[in-house]
Design a protein around this motif. Structure first.
Motif, PDB file in Angstrom:
ATOM      1  N   ALA A   1       1.276   5.493   0.885  1.00 49.74           N
ATOM      2  CA  ALA A   1       2.271   5.235  -0.195  1.00 49.74           C
ATOM      3  C   ALA A   1       3.690   4.787   0.440  1.00 49.74           C
ATOM      4  CB  ALA A   1       2.716   6.825  -0.775  1.00 49.74           C
ATOM      5  N   ILE A   2       4.276   3.839   0.133  1.00 47.97           N
ATOM      6  CA  ILE A   2       5.525   3.304   0.804  1.00 47.97           C
ATOM      7  C   ILE A   2       6.479   2.811  -0.503  1.00 47.97           C
ATOM      8  CG2 ILE A   2       6.306   1.348   1.957  1.00 47.97           C
ATOM      9  CD1 ILE A   2       3.612   0.998   3.406  1.00 47.97           C
ATOM     10  N   VAL A   3       7.650   2.958  -0.031  1.00 50.80           N
ATOM     11  CA  VAL A   3       8.751   2.458  -0.781  1.00 50.80           C
ATOM     12  C   VAL A   3       9.471   1.606   0.090  1.00 50.80           C
ATOM     13  CG1 VAL A   3      10.946   3.139  -1.762  1.00 50.80           C
ATOM     14  CG2 VAL A   3       9.152   4.785  -2.101  1.00 50.80           C
ATOM     15  N   ASP A   4       9.950   0.327  -0.617  1.00 51.30           N
ATOM     16  CA  ASP A   4      10.403  -0.857   0.112  1.00 51.30           C
ATOM     17  C   ASP A   4      11.526  -1.544  -0.885  1.00 51.30           C
ATOM     18  OD1 ASP A   4      10.546  -2.200   2.696  1.00 51.30           O
ATOM     19  OD2 ASP A   4      10.185  -3.990   1.061  1.00 51.30           O
ATOM     20  N   TYR A   5      12.425  -2.146  -0.241  1.00 60.13           N
ATOM     21  CA  TYR A   5      13.497  -2.837  -0.988  1.00 60.13           C
ATOM     22  C   TYR A   5      13.159  -4.256  -1.395  1.00 60.13           C
ATOM     23  CZ  TYR A   5      18.267  -4.738  -1.913  1.00 60.13           C
ATOM     24  OH  TYR A   5      19.179  -5.241  -2.414  1.00 60.13           O
ATOM     25  N   MET A   6      11.978  -4.639  -0.818  1.00 60.96           N
ATOM     26  CA  MET A   6      11.335  -6.068  -1.307  1.00 60.96           C
ATOM     27  C   MET A   6      11.645  -6.452  -2.880  1.00 60.96           C
ATOM     28  SD  MET A   6       7.228  -6.866  -0.919  1.00 60.96           S
ATOM     29  CE  MET A   6       6.887  -4.992  -1.261  1.00 60.96           C
ATOM     30  N   HIS A   7      12.686  -7.269  -2.877  1.00 59.56           N
ATOM     31  CA  HIS A   7      13.248  -7.566  -3.950  1.00 59.56           C
ATOM     32  C   HIS A   7      13.329  -9.223  -4.252  1.00 59.56           C
ATOM     33  CE1 HIS A   7      16.607  -7.998  -1.303  1.00 59.56           C
ATOM     34  NE2 HIS A   7      17.328  -8.608  -2.249  1.00 59.56           N
ATOM     35  N   ASN A   8      12.821  -9.824  -3.322  1.00 58.50           N
ATOM     36  CA  ASN A   8      12.493 -11.290  -3.700  1.00 58.50           C
ATOM     37  C   ASN A   8      11.498 -12.113  -3.024  1.00 58.50           C
ATOM     38  OD1 ASN A   8      13.093 -11.721  -0.674  1.00 58.50           O
ATOM     39  ND2 ASN A   8      15.535 -11.572  -1.161  1.00 58.50           N
ATOM     40  N   THR A   9      11.163 -12.867  -3.308  1.00 58.12           N
ATOM     41  CA  THR A   9       9.722 -13.609  -2.664  1.00 58.12           C
ATOM     42  C   THR A   9       9.610 -13.699  -1.197  1.00 58.12           C
ATOM     43  OG1 THR A   9      10.486 -15.916  -3.365  1.00 58.12           O
ATOM     44  CG2 THR A   9       9.378 -14.761  -4.834  1.00 58.12           C
ATOM     45  N   ALA A  10      10.651 -13.985  -0.861  1.00 57.83           N
ATOM     46  CA  ALA A  10      10.695 -14.046   0.837  1.00 57.83           C
ATOM     47  C   ALA A  10      10.349 -12.966   1.483  1.00 57.83           C
ATOM     48  CB  ALA A  10      12.023 -14.663   1.369  1.00 57.83           C
ATOM     49  N   GLY A  11      10.735 -11.762   0.879  1.00 53.03           N
ATOM     50  CA  GLY A  11      10.322 -10.570   1.416  1.00 53.03           C
ATOM     51  C   GLY A  11       9.132 -10.160   1.151  1.00 53.03           C
ATOM     52  N   GLN A  12       8.546 -10.427  -0.235  1.00 59.51           N
ATOM     53  CA  GLN A  12       7.141 -10.345  -0.469  1.00 59.51           C
ATOM     54  C   GLN A  12       6.284 -10.990   0.428  1.00 59.51           C
ATOM     55  OE1 GLN A  12       7.411 -11.588  -4.853  1.00 59.51           O
ATOM     56  NE2 GLN A  12       7.042  -9.548  -5.161  1.00 59.51           N
ATOM     57  N   ARG A  13       6.452 -12.178   0.810  1.00 61.23           N
ATOM     58  CA  ARG A  13       5.597 -13.000   1.488  1.00 61.23           C
ATOM     59  C   ARG A  13       5.721 -12.572   2.897  1.00 61.23           C
ATOM     60  NH1 ARG A  13       7.562 -18.010  -1.862  1.00 61.23           N
ATOM     61  NH2 ARG A  13       5.945 -18.322  -3.154  1.00 61.23           N
ATOM     62  N   THR A  14       6.661 -11.751   3.517  1.00 61.10           N
ATOM     63  CA  THR A  14       6.572 -11.405   4.667  1.00 61.10           C
ATOM     64  C   THR A  14       5.626  -9.949   4.711  1.00 61.10           C
ATOM     65  OG1 THR A  14       8.712 -12.374   5.186  1.00 61.10           O
ATOM     66  CG2 THR A  14       8.046 -10.561   6.419  1.00 61.10           C
ATOM     67  N   LEU A  15       5.803  -9.099   3.759  1.00 65.34           N
ATOM     68  CA  LEU A  15       5.321  -7.616   4.085  1.00 65.34           C
ATOM     69  C   LEU A  15       4.227  -7.719   3.038  1.00 65.34           C
ATOM     70  CD1 LEU A  15       6.117  -4.939   4.727  1.00 65.34           C
ATOM     71  CD2 LEU A  15       7.236  -4.527   2.602  1.00 65.34           C
ATOM     72  N   LEU A  16       3.802  -8.316   2.252  1.00 65.98           N
ATOM     73  CA  LEU A  16       2.561  -8.271   1.281  1.00 65.98           C
ATOM     74  C   LEU A  16       1.360  -8.437   2.242  1.00 65.98           C
ATOM     75  CD1 LEU A  16       3.529  -8.833  -2.064  1.00 65.98           C
ATOM     76  CD2 LEU A  16       3.315  -6.702  -1.338  1.00 65.98           C
ATOM     77  N   PRO A  17       1.370  -9.439   3.012  1.00 69.78           N
ATOM     78  CA  PRO A  17       0.250  -9.854   3.897  1.00 69.78           C
ATOM     79  C   PRO A  17      -0.374  -8.674   4.769  1.00 69.78           C
ATOM     80  CG  PRO A  17       1.624 -11.803   3.635  1.00 69.78           C
ATOM     81  CD  PRO A  17       2.256 -10.610   3.271  1.00 69.78           C
ATOM     82  N   TYR A  18       0.906  -8.089   5.349  1.00 70.82           N
ATOM     83  CA  TYR A  18       0.711  -6.698   6.266  1.00 70.82           C
ATOM     84  C   TYR A  18       0.081  -5.736   5.424  1.00 70.82           C
ATOM     85  CZ  TYR A  18       2.449  -2.767   8.846  1.00 70.82           C
ATOM     86  OH  TYR A  18       2.608  -1.412   9.217  1.00 70.82           O
ATOM     87  N   LEU A  19       0.646  -5.412   4.275  1.00 71.83           N
ATOM     88  CA  LEU A  19       0.273  -4.370   3.544  1.00 71.83           C
ATOM     89  C   LEU A  19      -1.316  -4.342   3.204  1.00 71.83           C
ATOM     90  CD1 LEU A  19       3.442  -3.549   1.225  1.00 71.83           C
ATOM     91  CD2 LEU A  19       2.554  -2.456   3.405  1.00 71.83           C
ATOM     92  N   ARG A  20      -1.742  -5.629   2.952  1.00 74.77           N
ATOM     93  CA  ARG A  20      -3.016  -6.150   2.583  1.00 74.77           C
ATOM     94  C   ARG A  20      -3.949  -5.682   3.858  1.00 74.77           C
ATOM     95  NH1 ARG A  20      -5.141  -6.768  -2.186  1.00 74.77           N
ATOM     96  NH2 ARG A  20      -6.797  -5.982  -0.662  1.00 74.77           N
ATOM     97  N   GLN A  21      -3.352  -5.990   5.106  1.00 78.26           N
ATOM     98  CA  GLN A  21      -4.165  -5.666   6.312  1.00 78.26           C
ATOM     99  C   GLN A  21      -4.421  -4.300   6.525  1.00 78.26           C
ATOM    100  OE1 GLN A  21      -2.149  -7.646   9.239  1.00 78.26           O
ATOM    101  NE2 GLN A  21      -3.285  -9.510   9.177  1.00 78.26           N
ATOM    102  N   LEU A  22      -3.386  -3.239   5.989  1.00 78.87           N
ATOM    103  CA  LEU A  22      -3.672  -1.923   6.139  1.00 78.87           C
ATOM    104  C   LEU A  22      -4.793  -1.449   5.436  1.00 78.87           C
ATOM    105  CD1 LEU A  22       0.043  -0.740   5.906  1.00 78.87           C
ATOM    106  CD2 LEU A  22      -1.192  -1.313   7.707  1.00 78.87           C
ATOM    107  N   THR A  23      -5.434  -1.915   4.383  1.00 84.05           N
ATOM    108  CA  THR A  23      -6.597  -1.526   3.655  1.00 84.05           C
ATOM    109  C   THR A  23      -7.556  -2.570   3.321  1.00 84.05           C
ATOM    110  OG1 THR A  23      -7.093  -0.225   1.736  1.00 84.05           O
ATOM    111  CG2 THR A  23      -5.453  -2.022   1.460  1.00 84.05           C
ATOM    112  N   LYS A  24      -8.793  -1.961   3.370  1.00 83.45           N
ATOM    113  CA  LYS A  24      -9.939  -2.962   2.787  1.00 83.45           C
ATOM    114  C   LYS A  24     -10.237  -2.557   1.456  1.00 83.45           C
ATOM    115  CE  LYS A  24     -12.316  -3.068   7.507  1.00 83.45           C
ATOM    116  NZ  LYS A  24     -13.308  -2.667   8.314  1.00 83.45           N
TER     117      LYS A  24
END
Length: 529
Positions: free
Chosen positions: A355-378
């Motif tokens: 479980a994570i809380v993040d400020y991610m509030h625009n698409t640039a932030g999403q595109r940077t962080l969401l691929p990494y978060l996808r890698q954390l789980t199968k």
């Protein structure tokens, strides 16, 4: 405590006549008003104290002098504004915002000449980079201060701010307080609003760092060119001694080629930069890399999560090394930092999912962080997202679309609607999420219930992310405000839910108000876009 009340302490004796002479204007009021002694300069009528001068600034909704009676009741003895007060002696200036920064710096004996101030500006990464700089300064033996959107902190003192960068009078007062407390260097997060509203006028920066620029705040700046020009205005000799620029960003590369002060470049990919990262490895527990600098190499082991933090750390290291700080000490400092409030901060409550809380509030932030978060789980990525009001409406649909491109479940909820209709905000984010045709999409207006829904859906191995607000603990709906801490709420909900059964996919589908597909688990890819 609000940030307007930061670090209050008596200053050297300054009279109304002294301030009038500095502003090159005359006192409107009683003949003896010039002899009045001033305790402080304050631009917020709610925190005025006896003996203060009230800087009454015109705003978009209210003029500061609309609260002149409250100022008198609080003990103010002078108004500084663009029109005369009916109840206070007044110094009239054409533009109060244009003068308050230099005036406050002078009033507090120009504290940025006594404390080395490291600024950070850009769209994303400002808060993290400022925290990294402060940690590196502390590791190098400096007595440090920090002024960021997450917290303002100095020796034995701290508070939660109400905005990313304080108003000019508060900023100068805080820097003066830092100096009195022995602070030798501090980090300051500098927003584009603060630059445009001249909150940092009067501050001389030792170094100003640029992280990146992406589509954001165009409701305020109008165009990307105007947004960039606002940021670029900080990189001149009257503002800063040193420029530090991330050239991985296209706007950064453009900026670095046009600065008029000594400039240090940094990169996570380009070895021709002055400071660059090599051998970068990002895992579920942090990142490690080698910082290559003109003063030698240094190993860095970040405990903060996400590949974006490598870039932020490199910008921070470059700022420190450009100031002459040993790279080994700087690297130890940024490696020591365990978490930054609201910036990809984990919630540990004994659950078997991440479980994570993040400020991610625009698409640039999403595109940077969401691929990494996808890698954390199968398994599944569950994302709680929304859009704040009184912001660029063109951000909303892309925000939903990118969220639903990467996540398996997207729960759209309210953030701070401000004066906008929350149903319209959700409608736009939902429309973008449906367009992705990848995620299971649910609408839940109540933020607490949205978090409960996300937790009840999470299974062992899933990653659950609450995005958009980060360290902000205030929900704003029109004139009504309420306290809501995403991290604390999520921790409480998980603690209460441990051991209970969450809803099935069918139950979720019945609760969802908008659905595209159910539990599509394939990843949309992990490359940075």
């Amino acid at each position: 405590m609000v940030d307007s009340d930061a670090g209050r302490a008596p200053t050297a004796a300054v009279s109304v006549a002294d301030v009038a002479a500095f502003l090159q204007t005359k006192v409107i009021g009683p003949a003896d008003a010039g002899r009045l002694a001033l305790r402080d300069l304050v631009d917020d009528s709610r925190v005025l104290r006896p003996g203060d001068a009230y800087v009454a600034i015109p705003g978009t909704r209210w003029h500061g002098l609309d609260f002149e009676n409250e100022a008198v009741a609080a003990g103010a003895v002078l108004a500084i504004s663009d029109r005369p007060s009916s109840v206070l002696p007044t110094l009239i200036v054409d533009n109060p915002r244009a003068v308050v920064g230099p005036l406050a710096a002078w009033f507090h004996q120009r504290p940025s000449r006594r404390v080395r101030v490291f600024g950070v500006t850009g769209t994303n990464g400002k808060t993290s980079t400022a925290h990294f700089i402060e940690a590196g300064l502390a590791a190098a033996g400096e007595c440090t201060g920090l002024i960021s959107g997450a917290r303002i902190q100095g020796p034995n003192w701290g508070l939660i701010p109400t905005r990313t960068t304080p108003e000019a009078a508060t900023l100068q007062r805080t820097l003066a307080h830092f100096h009195r407390e022995g602070v030798s260097a501090c980090a300051v997060e500098v927003s584009s609003h603060a630059i445009a509203q001249r909150r940092v006028d009067g501050t001389k920066f030792r170094a100003m760092a640029f992280t990146n620029l992406s589509h954001d705040h165009l409701d305020y700046h109008g165009t990307m060119q105007a947004y960039f020009a606002t940021k670029a205005s900080m990189f001149t000799s009257d503002r800063t001694q040193i420029a530090v620029v991330n050239v991985d960003d296209a706007h950064g590369a453009r900026l670095a080629s046009n600065t008029t002060v000594p400039t240090w470049t940094c990169s996570t990919v380009d070895p021709s930069a002055d400071v660059y990262a090599e051998d970068v490895v990002c895992t579920e527990s942090g990142s490690r890399f080698t910082a290559c600098t003109p003063a030698g190499t240094a190993g860095v082991c970040l405990q903060t999560l996400g590949p974006h933090q490598v870039s932020n750390a490199v910008v921070a290291l470059t700022s420190l090394i450009a100031d002459g700080i040993d790279p080994i000490a700087a690297a130890e400092g940024v490696s020591f930092l365990t978490a930054i409030t609201g910036r990809c901060k984990p919630v540990h409550a004994g659950q078997r999912f991440t479980a994570i809380v993040d400020y991610m509030h625009n698409t640039a932030g999403q595109r940077t962080l969401l691929p990494y978060l996808r890698q954390l789980t199968k398994r599944r990525l569950i994302l709680v997202v929304g859009a704040s009001g009184s912001r660029d409406p063109s951000k909303r649909r892309p925000l939903g679309q990118v969220a639903a491109t990467y996540a398996d479940t997207v729960i759209v909820t309210d953030e701070s609607p401000e004066d906008d209709d929350p149903a319209v905000l959700r409608r736009d984010v939902l429309a973008g999420a449906r367009r992705a045709r990848h995620a299971h999409v649910i609408e839940e207006p109540n933020r607490h219930r949205a978090l409960e829904l996300a937790v009840s859906a999470a299974r062992p191995g899933d990653v659950l992310v609450v995005a958009g607000r980060g360290s902000d603990t205030t929900l704003r709906r029109g004139s009504h405000t309420s306290h809501f801490d995403d991290h604390a709420q999520l921790h409480q909900i998980i603690t209460a839910a441990i051991g209970t059964r969450g809803p099935t996919a069918a139950e979720l589908a019945r609760r969802g108000r908008a659905t595209t597909s159910v539990w599509v688990r394939n990843s949309p890819g992990t490359s940075r876009e």
